[in-house]
Design a protein around this motif. Structure first.
Motif, PDB file in Angstrom:
ATOM      1  N   UNK A  24      23.803  -4.462   7.939  1.00 53.95           N
ATOM      2  CA  UNK A  24      22.722  -3.479   7.847  1.00 53.95           C
ATOM      3  C   UNK A  24      22.570  -2.689   9.143  1.00 53.95           C
ATOM      4  N   UNK A  25      22.002  -1.482   8.983  1.00 50.42           N
ATOM      5  CA  UNK A  25      21.682  -0.623  10.126  1.00 50.42           C
ATOM      6  C   UNK A  25      20.284  -0.048   9.918  1.00 50.42           C
ATOM      7  N   UNK A  26      19.408  -0.229  10.890  1.00 50.48           N
ATOM      8  CA  UNK A  26      18.048   0.305  10.823  1.00 50.48           C
ATOM      9  C   UNK A  26      17.603   0.750  12.210  1.00 50.48           C
ATOM     10  N   UNK A  27      16.658   1.700  12.287  1.00 54.62           N
ATOM     11  CA  UNK A  27      16.073   2.011  13.590  1.00 54.62           C
ATOM     12  C   UNK A  27      15.433   0.765  14.177  1.00 54.62           C
ATOM     13  N   UNK A  28      15.487   0.633  15.473  1.00 55.00           N
ATOM     14  CA  UNK A  28      14.959  -0.545  16.163  1.00 55.00           C
ATOM     15  C   UNK A  28      13.539  -0.889  15.713  1.00 55.00           C
ATOM     16  N   UNK A  41      20.117   1.200  14.812  1.00 51.82           N
ATOM     17  CA  UNK A  41      20.839   2.474  14.811  1.00 51.82           C
ATOM     18  C   UNK A  41      21.117   2.927  16.237  1.00 51.82           C
ATOM     19  N   UNK A  42      20.183   2.616  17.135  1.00 48.71           N
ATOM     20  CA  UNK A  42      20.368   2.990  18.535  1.00 48.71           C
ATOM     21  C   UNK A  42      21.534   2.224  19.168  1.00 48.71           C
ATOM     22  N   UNK A  86      21.915   6.013   5.064  1.00 43.29           N
ATOM     23  CA  UNK A  86      20.885   6.698   5.838  1.00 43.29           C
ATOM     24  C   UNK A  86      21.213   6.793   7.330  1.00 43.29           C
ATOM     25  N   UNK A  87      21.817   5.751   7.896  1.00 46.01           N
ATOM     26  CA  UNK A  87      21.969   5.691   9.352  1.00 46.01           C
ATOM     27  C   UNK A  87      23.410   5.594   9.837  1.00 46.01           C
TER      28      UNK A  87
END
Length: 247
Positions: A24-28, A41-42, A86-87
């Motif tokens: 998975x990838x998500x904003x922090x 994502x960062x 999304x990311x």
């Protein structure tokens, strides 16, 4: 010991291929607690910047035609999460990198009608830019192949293949084992690998946390390097250098 002998001596040459495993990838700010399966994502962008400067990403499908390409690296993402769309995809577009996404087709089917779905739909998967994303196999029902019968495993794999064909989604016949598991006992392992061979599987990946070498020595036991959510950039670089951080 050298990993290869010159072709002039009549032997085949093997070259290192770093195969990285993500999910998975998500904003922090959206990551719930300590989730090792989710890379921010960062952090992913920092990792991809480093990869762009030091490696060449490619698809499994490119390996036979990329003999001259040095510093090979394959980015792999398991399960087909919506957050990849999304990311991850915008970052691949930004840095012009390639990634392979392994999809478990029954889980995709079940997720399509969920209100808060976590996985991409087949239409979304089909819409991915084939210059940036290669689709490959991750079983149908995402069951542990070491805990079911050989016949169940064979049926599941064929459903994985057939579903993607029915959805007209181009894919590479490379399999990522669910949970990284497969039968490992003598006769059963041999029979399982025969199932993969008969299904036209060209290679299969596990975890293993080590650098792989191509041409594959054991094409159904290829090791990937697990990139975890709490890996710092220094740890990431260390994993790329040696395949692991523990000895």
């Amino acid at each position: 010991m050298f990993r290869f002998i010159k072709r002039t001596l009549g032997f085949s040459k093997t070259e290192s291929v770093r195969i990285l495993m993500y999910h998975k990838v998500l904003p922090e700010k959206e990551i719930p607690g300590r989730d090792l399966l989710t890379v921010s994502a960062e952090n992913l962008e920092n990792q991809l910047q480093y990869i762009k400067s030091n490696y060449n990403t490619l698809f499994f499908n490119d390996l036979n035609t990329s003999n001259q390409l040095k510093h090979k690296l394959i980015l792999t993402f398991d399960d087909g999460y919506l957050n990849n769309l999304q990311y991850l995809i915008p970052l691949l577009e930004k840095y012009r990198l390639k990634a392979t996404i392994f999809v478990p087709t029954e889980l995709i089917e079940k997720s399509e009608n969920e209100e808060n779905r976590q996985l991409m739909t087949f239409d979304e998967i089909k819409s991915l830019n084939p210059e940036l994303v290669e689709i490959a196999l991750h079983s149908h029902a995402h069951r542990n192949y070491s805990q079911i019968s050989l016949q169940e495993a064979a049926d599941d794999l064929h459903k994985n293949i057939r579903t993607l064909e029915e959805k007209a989604i181009p894919f590479t016949k490379v399999l990522a084992y669910p949970y990284g598991k497969f039968p490992k006992k003598g006769k059963q392992k041999k029979e399982f690998f025969s199932i993969l061979e008969n299904a036209g599987i060209t290679s299969a990946v596990r975890i293993g946390n080590n650098i792989a070498y191509y041409p594959w020595k054991n094409k159904f036991e290829i090791k990937r390097i697990d990139i975890k959510g709490d890996d710092s950039l220094n740890v990431f670089k260390w994993k790329l250098r040696l395949g692991k951080i523990k000895f």
